[in-house]
Scaffold this motif. Structure first.
Motif, PDB file in Angstrom:
ATOM      1  N   GLY A 292      -7.696  16.127 104.203  1.00 48.33           N
ATOM      2  CA  GLY A 292      -7.974  16.538 105.892  1.00 48.33           C
ATOM      3  C   GLY A 292      -6.842  15.096 106.110  1.00 48.33           C
ATOM      4  N   GLY A 293      -6.495  14.883 104.798  1.00 41.00           N
ATOM      5  CA  GLY A 293      -4.450  14.272 105.379  1.00 41.00           C
ATOM      6  C   GLY A 293      -4.270  14.743 106.047  1.00 41.00           C
TER       7      GLY A 293
ATOM      8  N   ASN B 150      -4.610  19.986 110.722  1.00 34.69           N
ATOM      9  CA  ASN B 150      -3.722  18.812 109.563  1.00 34.69           C
ATOM     10  C   ASN B 150      -2.631  18.904 109.167  1.00 34.69           C
ATOM     11  N   VAL B 151      -2.316  19.950 108.612  1.00 32.29           N
ATOM     12  CA  VAL B 151      -0.969  20.494 107.563  1.00 32.29           C
ATOM     13  C   VAL B 151       0.041  20.857 108.584  1.00 32.29           C
ATOM     14  N   VAL B 152       0.749  20.534 108.655  1.00 37.48           N
ATOM     15  CA  VAL B 152       2.240  21.376 110.086  1.00 37.48           C
ATOM     16  C   VAL B 152       3.856  21.162 109.359  1.00 37.48           C
ATOM     17  N   GLY B 153       3.733  22.746 109.938  1.00 38.94           N
ATOM     18  CA  GLY B 153       5.252  22.726 108.626  1.00 38.94           C
ATOM     19  C   GLY B 153       6.517  23.487 110.008  1.00 38.94           C
ATOM     20  N   MET B 154       7.619  22.429 110.137  1.00 39.79           N
ATOM     21  CA  MET B 154       8.562  23.195 110.781  1.00 39.79           C
ATOM     22  C   MET B 154       9.913  22.838 110.747  1.00 39.79           C
ATOM     23  N   MET B 155      10.904  24.179 111.443  1.00 35.81           N
ATOM     24  CA  MET B 155      11.793  24.148 110.379  1.00 35.81           C
ATOM     25  C   MET B 155      13.039  23.182 111.331  1.00 35.81           C
ATOM     26  N   PRO B 156      12.631  22.843 112.893  1.00 34.85           N
ATOM     27  CA  PRO B 156      14.210  22.012 113.264  1.00 34.85           C
ATOM     28  C   PRO B 156      13.659  20.747 112.276  1.00 34.85           C
ATOM     29  N   HIS B 157      15.004  19.446 112.776  1.00 33.04           N
ATOM     30  CA  HIS B 157      14.781  18.464 112.041  1.00 33.04           C
ATOM     31  C   HIS B 157      14.584  17.149 112.696  1.00 33.04           C
ATOM     32  N   PRO B 158      13.520  16.360 113.023  1.00 40.49           N
ATOM     33  CA  PRO B 158      12.990  15.508 114.577  1.00 40.49           C
ATOM     34  C   PRO B 158      13.298  14.213 113.644  1.00 40.49           C
TER      35      PRO B 158
ATOM     36  N   ALA C 253      -1.685  16.615  93.756  1.00 41.35           N
ATOM     37  CA  ALA C 253      -1.738  15.830  94.602  1.00 41.35           C
ATOM     38  C   ALA C 253      -1.849  16.068  96.150  1.00 41.35           C
ATOM     39  N   VAL C 254      -0.645  16.947  96.550  1.00 39.00           N
ATOM     40  CA  VAL C 254      -0.742  16.897  98.608  1.00 39.00           C
ATOM     41  C   VAL C 254      -1.272  18.215  98.478  1.00 39.00           C
ATOM     42  N   GLU C 255      -1.800  19.220  97.647  1.00 41.97           N
ATOM     43  CA  GLU C 255      -2.639  19.902  97.881  1.00 41.97           C
ATOM     44  C   GLU C 255      -4.011  18.868  98.072  1.00 41.97           C
ATOM     45  N   ALA C 256      -4.825  17.936  96.924  1.00 45.19           N
ATOM     46  CA  ALA C 256      -5.574  17.417  97.578  1.00 45.19           C
ATOM     47  C   ALA C 256      -5.650  16.599  99.163  1.00 45.19           C
ATOM     48  N   HIS C 257      -4.827  16.237  99.445  1.00 41.42           N
ATOM     49  CA  HIS C 257      -4.788  15.272  99.885  1.00 41.42           C
ATOM     50  C   HIS C 257      -4.776  16.089 101.446  1.00 41.42           C
ATOM     51  N   ALA C 258      -4.114  17.833 101.399  1.00 37.73           N
ATOM     52  CA  ALA C 258      -4.740  18.355 101.918  1.00 37.73           C
ATOM     53  C   ALA C 258      -6.094  18.374 102.782  1.00 37.73           C
TER      54      ALA C 258
END
Lengths: 85, 228
Positions: free
Chosen positions: B79-80, B188-196, B71-76
């Motif tokens: 363009g989600g 539309n897909v972002v990854g980050m190591m720090p914890h906002p 579902a995450v892949e489909a959402h991405a």
């Protein structure tokens, strides 16, 4: 159906900094083992597999590596297939 | 109201902080268990930090095959917006939704401390409430945070402006080009190591992580027919 023992060896891709291997190398030198060259640390995975023949076992093991066991960005793998005793 | 799904895997441990940070930004947040096959009409999906499946084999390697990931892949693909924080970033890389990989920190130790990061790209659903070049302090907490990519991938990431965040002054884990966060090509897909989510409340001393969550609300509200 014949049984095969699959041994998968997964290593950090050549040329990539392997800090774990470097730390182990330094520890070996600290133990006064002389002339310790490059040390690299990977992992080994053993899998028992029932397949009709060796070729199928090898093909499936390679697919397992491509899809899950190794990360193609950072790792290389080797597969050895032996008939189970 | 903007609807945000926070996915829980066995071993997720930043899910509640993330949920509260999303709520703090004025969105509706809810958990989605990793066995679910639907995201419950979410506008935005967040994969939170933790140690999904105990990080066995490699961080994120097993979680990427959880049913929810289809579902995450489909959402991405539609363009989600999708955000992966820490372990969530690792899962997105393993799933091929982001380029590169996160490997053992160069120093070999688990790092849990604040670092300074700079927002390099404000053209994403999770950074558009920042001003370009903004710097702030934010905690990291990871053993496998060294970002690596193939040479040509890394060149593309840089040339296409897909570095979203970079460590400033000190590169804690030895990441290539001090990369702390990236996005995919469409953005539309972002990854980050720090914890906002650990820098989003006055009680925690630093609040500028909250703009990550305010960005996603701003993004969804700006969509045509957006969020009522």
């Amino acid at each position: 159906m014949p049984s095969f023992d699959i041994e998968v060896k997964i290593m950090p891709r050549a040329g990539l900094l392997d800090p774990q291997g470097k730390a182990v190398g330094q520890a070996l030198s600290a133990l006064e083992f002389e002339s310790v060259g490059d040390v690299r640390v990977g992992r080994a995975i053993s899998i028992s597999l029932e397949r009709p023949d060796r070729e199928t076992a090898l093909a499936d093991a390679r697919e397992m590596c491509d899809r899950l066991l190794a990360n193609p960005v950072t790792e290389d793998y080797e597969v050895v297939v032996e008939s189970a005793s | 109201m903007t609807r945000v799904a926070v996915v829980k895997f066995p071993g997720s441990n930043c899910d509640e902080d993330t949920l509260r940070s999303v709520q703090g930004a004025g969105a509706e947040a809810f958990y989605v268990w990793h066995r679910e096959e639907s995201l419950g009409n979410a506008d935005v999906v967040i994969l939170p930090g933790g140690f999904a499946y105990g990080d066995h084999l490699r961080a994120g390697a097993i979680a990427r095959f959880s049913p929810v990931m289809r579902a995450v892949e489909a959402h991405a693909a539609a363009g989600g917006p999708v955000l992966g924080i820490c372990n969530g970033f690792q899962i997105l890389c393993e799933a091929g939704l982001l380029d590169g990989a996160l490997v053992r920190n160069a120093c070999l130790t688990f790092l849990s401390r604040p670092v300074r990061i700079r927002v390099e790209s404000v053209d994403t659903p999770f950074t558009n409430a920042y001003s370009s070049g903004a710097e702030f302090d934010v905690p990291i907490a990871h053993g496998e945070g060294r970002f690596l990519a193939r040479e040509e991938e890394l060149r593309d990431i840089e040339e296409q402006g897909r570095v979203v965040m970079r460590y400033v002054d000190d590169n804690p884990n030895g990441s290539e080009n001090a990369i702390a966060g990236i996005r995919n090509r469409p953005g539309n897909v972002v990854g980050m190591m720090p914890h906002p989510e650990r820098a989003a409340d006055p009680l925690l001393g630093e609040t500028r992580g909250k703009f990550v969550f305010e960005s996603l609300v701003k993004t969804v509200e700006a969509l045509p027919g957006g969020s009522p």
